[in-house]
Design a protein around this motif. Structure first.
Motif, PDB file in Angstrom:
ATOM      1  N   PHE A 349     -57.200  40.153  32.861  1.00 34.65           N
ATOM      2  CA  PHE A 349     -58.513  40.592  32.384  1.00 34.65           C
ATOM      3  C   PHE A 349     -59.616  39.845  33.116  1.00 34.65           C
ATOM      4  O   PHE A 349     -60.620  40.417  33.501  1.00 34.65           O
ATOM      5  CB  PHE A 349     -58.644  40.374  30.870  1.00 34.65           C
ATOM      6  CG  PHE A 349     -58.161  41.548  30.062  1.00 34.65           C
ATOM      7  CD1 PHE A 349     -56.842  41.658  29.711  1.00 34.65           C
ATOM      8  CD2 PHE A 349     -59.037  42.539  29.665  1.00 34.65           C
ATOM      9  CE1 PHE A 349     -56.386  42.737  28.969  1.00 34.65           C
ATOM     10  CE2 PHE A 349     -58.590  43.631  28.927  1.00 34.65           C
ATOM     11  CZ  PHE A 349     -57.266  43.722  28.582  1.00 34.65           C
ATOM     12  N   LEU A 350     -59.400  38.534  33.280  1.00 27.81           N
ATOM     13  CA  LEU A 350     -60.404  37.709  33.958  1.00 27.81           C
ATOM     14  C   LEU A 350     -60.657  38.220  35.369  1.00 27.81           C
ATOM     15  O   LEU A 350     -61.803  38.398  35.783  1.00 27.81           O
ATOM     16  CB  LEU A 350     -59.898  36.272  34.035  1.00 27.81           C
ATOM     17  CG  LEU A 350     -60.484  35.287  33.056  1.00 27.81           C
ATOM     18  CD1 LEU A 350     -59.852  33.924  33.237  1.00 27.81           C
ATOM     19  CD2 LEU A 350     -62.000  35.185  33.226  1.00 27.81           C
ATOM     20  N   ILE A 351     -59.579  38.459  36.094  1.00 28.32           N
ATOM     21  CA  ILE A 351     -59.722  38.850  37.498  1.00 28.32           C
ATOM     22  C   ILE A 351     -60.285  40.265  37.611  1.00 28.32           C
ATOM     23  O   ILE A 351     -61.198  40.523  38.383  1.00 28.32           O
ATOM     24  CB  ILE A 351     -58.363  38.760  38.228  1.00 28.32           C
ATOM     25  CG1 ILE A 351     -57.919  37.303  38.301  1.00 28.32           C
ATOM     26  CG2 ILE A 351     -58.446  39.370  39.624  1.00 28.32           C
ATOM     27  CD1 ILE A 351     -56.540  37.110  38.891  1.00 28.32           C
ATOM     28  N   PRO A 356     -65.758  40.840  38.403  1.00 27.41           N
ATOM     29  CA  PRO A 356     -66.801  41.770  38.879  1.00 27.41           C
ATOM     30  C   PRO A 356     -68.011  41.780  37.950  1.00 27.41           C
ATOM     31  O   PRO A 356     -69.152  41.824  38.412  1.00 27.41           O
ATOM     32  CB  PRO A 356     -66.110  43.137  38.866  1.00 27.41           C
ATOM     33  CG  PRO A 356     -64.666  42.858  38.850  1.00 27.41           C
ATOM     34  CD  PRO A 356     -64.477  41.546  38.171  1.00 27.41           C
ATOM     35  N   ALA A 357     -67.767  41.700  36.635  1.00 30.04           N
ATOM     36  CA  ALA A 357     -68.890  41.732  35.689  1.00 30.04           C
ATOM     37  C   ALA A 357     -69.791  40.523  35.917  1.00 30.04           C
ATOM     38  O   ALA A 357     -71.018  40.637  35.948  1.00 30.04           O
ATOM     39  CB  ALA A 357     -68.371  41.767  34.257  1.00 30.04           C
ATOM     40  N   ASN A 369     -60.184  46.036  43.732  1.00 32.17           N
ATOM     41  CA  ASN A 369     -59.194  47.091  43.704  1.00 32.17           C
ATOM     42  C   ASN A 369     -58.096  46.730  42.695  1.00 32.17           C
ATOM     43  O   ASN A 369     -57.721  45.571  42.575  1.00 32.17           O
ATOM     44  CB  ASN A 369     -58.667  47.197  45.143  1.00 32.17           C
ATOM     45  CG  ASN A 369     -57.519  48.133  45.275  1.00 32.17           C
ATOM     46  OD1 ASN A 369     -56.395  47.777  44.922  1.00 32.17           O
ATOM     47  ND2 ASN A 369     -57.795  49.309  45.765  1.00 32.17           N
ATOM     48  N   ARG A 370     -57.634  47.755  41.982  1.00 30.58           N
ATOM     49  CA  ARG A 370     -56.621  47.538  40.956  1.00 30.58           C
ATOM     50  C   ARG A 370     -55.368  46.853  41.512  1.00 30.58           C
ATOM     51  O   ARG A 370     -54.849  45.917  40.931  1.00 30.58           O
ATOM     52  CB  ARG A 370     -56.219  48.904  40.409  1.00 30.58           C
ATOM     53  CG  ARG A 370     -55.922  48.958  38.963  1.00 30.58           C
ATOM     54  CD  ARG A 370     -55.407  50.324  38.593  1.00 30.58           C
ATOM     55  NE  ARG A 370     -56.350  51.391  38.907  1.00 30.58           N
ATOM     56  CZ  ARG A 370     -57.460  51.627  38.222  1.00 30.58           C
ATOM     57  NH1 ARG A 370     -57.754  50.884  37.187  1.00 30.58           N
ATOM     58  NH2 ARG A 370     -58.258  52.605  38.554  1.00 30.58           N
ATOM     59  N   LEU A 371     -54.901  47.354  42.649  1.00 34.34           N
ATOM     60  CA  LEU A 371     -53.676  46.813  43.243  1.00 34.34           C
ATOM     61  C   LEU A 371     -53.884  45.348  43.622  1.00 34.34           C
ATOM     62  O   LEU A 371     -53.052  44.486  43.331  1.00 34.34           O
ATOM     63  CB  LEU A 371     -53.291  47.639  44.475  1.00 34.34           C
ATOM     64  CG  LEU A 371     -52.069  47.134  45.239  1.00 34.34           C
ATOM     65  CD1 LEU A 371     -50.829  47.215  44.381  1.00 34.34           C
ATOM     66  CD2 LEU A 371     -51.865  47.930  46.528  1.00 34.34           C
ATOM     67  N   VAL A 372     -55.023  45.074  44.255  1.00 36.80           N
ATOM     68  CA  VAL A 372     -55.316  43.701  44.669  1.00 36.80           C
ATOM     69  C   VAL A 372     -55.358  42.790  43.446  1.00 36.80           C
ATOM     70  O   VAL A 372     -54.767  41.701  43.437  1.00 36.80           O
ATOM     71  CB  VAL A 372     -56.656  43.641  45.438  1.00 36.80           C
ATOM     72  CG1 VAL A 372     -57.019  42.207  45.758  1.00 36.80           C
ATOM     73  CG2 VAL A 372     -56.568  44.487  46.700  1.00 36.80           C
TER      74      VAL A 372
END
Ligand code: ARG
Length: 500
Positions: A349-351, A356-357, A369-372
């Protein structure tokens, strides 16, 4: 001499008589109270309290509140049954009703023909519709048609998710709650969210979700109903009480309190309830197999990538732990303790949502990116765990081996490469296998950031077919197949290295 039978209480002294009468009355009252309490067994009602203003946890009191909550409590009061709230995810409500682990569910749930085959609905109690939410400055989208080929974030199992899945070429990512889908949009990882108008309005106006706006409103008309198991014994009581509350103005009062408007006139039945409900479609086994296979390949890919990066990171950390440089040593220690000591779910969740927030609030345009994000979180963890394993492997090698290597004149690197590492690796193979198997299962956590891996593929199928048991068993078996295969392969490797 036989004792004289007690023929009448009249023989008792007056004071005793009064006391006895009082005792009998008290017992009668208690018994009456008890039988009343027994008849008014509480109704266990499921809800997903992440959908304000219908159901949410009050930040101050921690209690579940909202329009649905107040309405259901009024219904319970009318029917003489206290309500016992059972919070659960939205996509778990229908399976819970089918399993009869709750008596009812109220969760802004739209009455649809598909759902009406799996469960029962009360009469409609609310009129709503879908809306499209976009980011200020993002692509202009006003109709469902304009969502073609776009990235859409939705809450899993909702009518918004169904709408989105029918849009050609749309890339839909599903989240466990609507706030997470909105966060995804705010972070720039989606172009739109499709969800219910009142909830969106509330999120934007009340929760002050800045930077988002509604671009298409009331694209559908939907009626919410209270959901009950098929052939529920309490359906008549629920409907009667709901009708009574509508007739006596309690419903309108509640409506005005929560929506600052007069309620519309509701139909007696939602259109979806009017058609005779058809037979429940069987589970499409071929589709299930295809979807689970897709999910399994994503799971394997996540595992392979994260294990490789984790192994590299773990080796680096294990080496750093051996260095004489204090701050490098302590840096690695802190890293390991942090990643081993905090839940991976929190790290994900943090990453994915937090970083980004935070950066965007500091006006740094940043999306991940989700995968990253998933591979990063998983690798960081694997590295932390493997560092300890590898370190203990290295340290377990007998002092004599190190000295012998030195005596042969090997450099520290050569010593590691040719003497220590091969022996250590053989020793740490079993814990390495453990870590790999754990990782296969842990990748399922990536579902929370909208990753369609194996578990989420199953969850998505449950959300449309309501066959929770069969599907989750199938999911479990696929994981089992992957973990046993992995453990066999590691065993083989171990046998081979033992010989070599
Ligand atoms: N009305 C929509 C549906 O039935 C969304 C409901 C979501 N409710 C919730 N508590 N999360 O699918």
């Amino acid at each position: 001499m036989a004792p004289r039978p007690l023929r009448s209480l009249r023989h008792l002294p007056r004071r005793w008589r009064a006391a006895l009468a009082a005792l009998i009355t008290a017992l009668a009252v208690a018994a009456g109270g008890f039988s009343w309490a027994a008849s008014a067994a509480p109704w266990r009602v499921g809800t997903d309290p992440t959908f304000p203003p219908f159901e949410f946890r009050n930040a101050q009191s921690g209690r579940i509140s909202g329009f649905d909550i107040a309405l259901m409590e009024a219904i319970g009061q009318q029917a003489g049954h206290p309500i016992e709230w059972v919070p659960m995810p939205f996509d778990g409500l229908i399976p819970a009703l089918q399993a009869r682990s709750v008596d009812a569910a109220i969760s802004a749930m739209t009455i649809t023909a598909q759902r009406a085959r799996a469960i029962e609905f009360s009469r409609p109690y609310f009129q709503a519709g879908q809306a499209i939410v976009v980011r200020d400055g993002g692509p202009q989208i006003q109709t469902l048609d304009q969502l073609k080929g776009r990235r859409i974030a939705v809450q899993i199992g909702t009518t918004g998710a169904i709408q989105a899945s029918e849009i050609p070429g749309a890339r839909v990512s599903s989240f466990d709650s609507t706030p997470l889908a909105l966060q995804e949009l705010a972070n720039g990882n989606a172009d739109a969210v499709v969800s219910d108008v009142p909830a969106i309005l509330y999120a934007i106006d009340q929760a002050k979700l800045t930077g988002l706006r509604i671009s298409g409103e009331h694209l559908t008309t939907e009626y919410y109903g209270i959901a009950l198991p098929l052939r529920s014994p309490i359906l008549p009581a629920v409907n009667q009480s709901l009708n009574a509350l509508i007739a006596d103005g309690t419903y309108a009062k509640l409506y005005r309190e929560w929506f600052a408007a007069d309620p519309p006139v509701l139909p007696e039945l939602a259109p979806a309830q009017e058609q005779p409900s058809g037979v429940f479609a069987g589970l499409d086994l071929q589709l299930l197999a295809v979807n689970l296979l897709k999910g399994a390949s994503v799971t394997l890919m996540l595992t392979a990538l994260s294990f490789s990066f984790g192994l590299l990171g773990g080796t680096a950390l294990a080496v750093l732990l051996q260095t004489p440089w204090r701050w490098l040593h302590w840096g690695s220690r802190i890293y390991i303790d942090f990643f081993r000591g905090t839940p991976m779910l929190v790290q994900l969740f943090l990453i994915y949502f937090g970083l980004p927030a935070l950066l965007q609030s500091m006006a740094v345009p940043f999306t991940i990116n989700r995968l990253v994000a998933a591979v990063t979180a998983l690798s960081l963890n694997v590295a932390a765990y493997l560092a300890e394993t590898l370190r203990s492997g290295i340290e377990s090698i007998d002092r004599g081996q190190w000295e012998a290597a030195d005596a042969l004149g090997l450099s520290p690197l050569e010593r590691m490469r040719f003497v220590i590492a091969p022996q250590a690796l053989r020793r740490v193979l079993p814990p390495l296998a453990n870590e790999f198997i754990t990782l296969i299962k842990d990748t399922s956590l990536a579902a929370v950031i909208g990753f369609d891996e194996l578990f989420r593929q199953g969850q998505l199928m449950v959300a449309t077919t309501y066959r929770a048991f069969e599907i989750y068993i199938a999911v479990a078996l696929v994981y089992l197949l992957m973990t046993t295969t992995a453990s066999l392969l590691f065993k083989r490797l171990e046998a081979r290295w033992q010989l070599g």
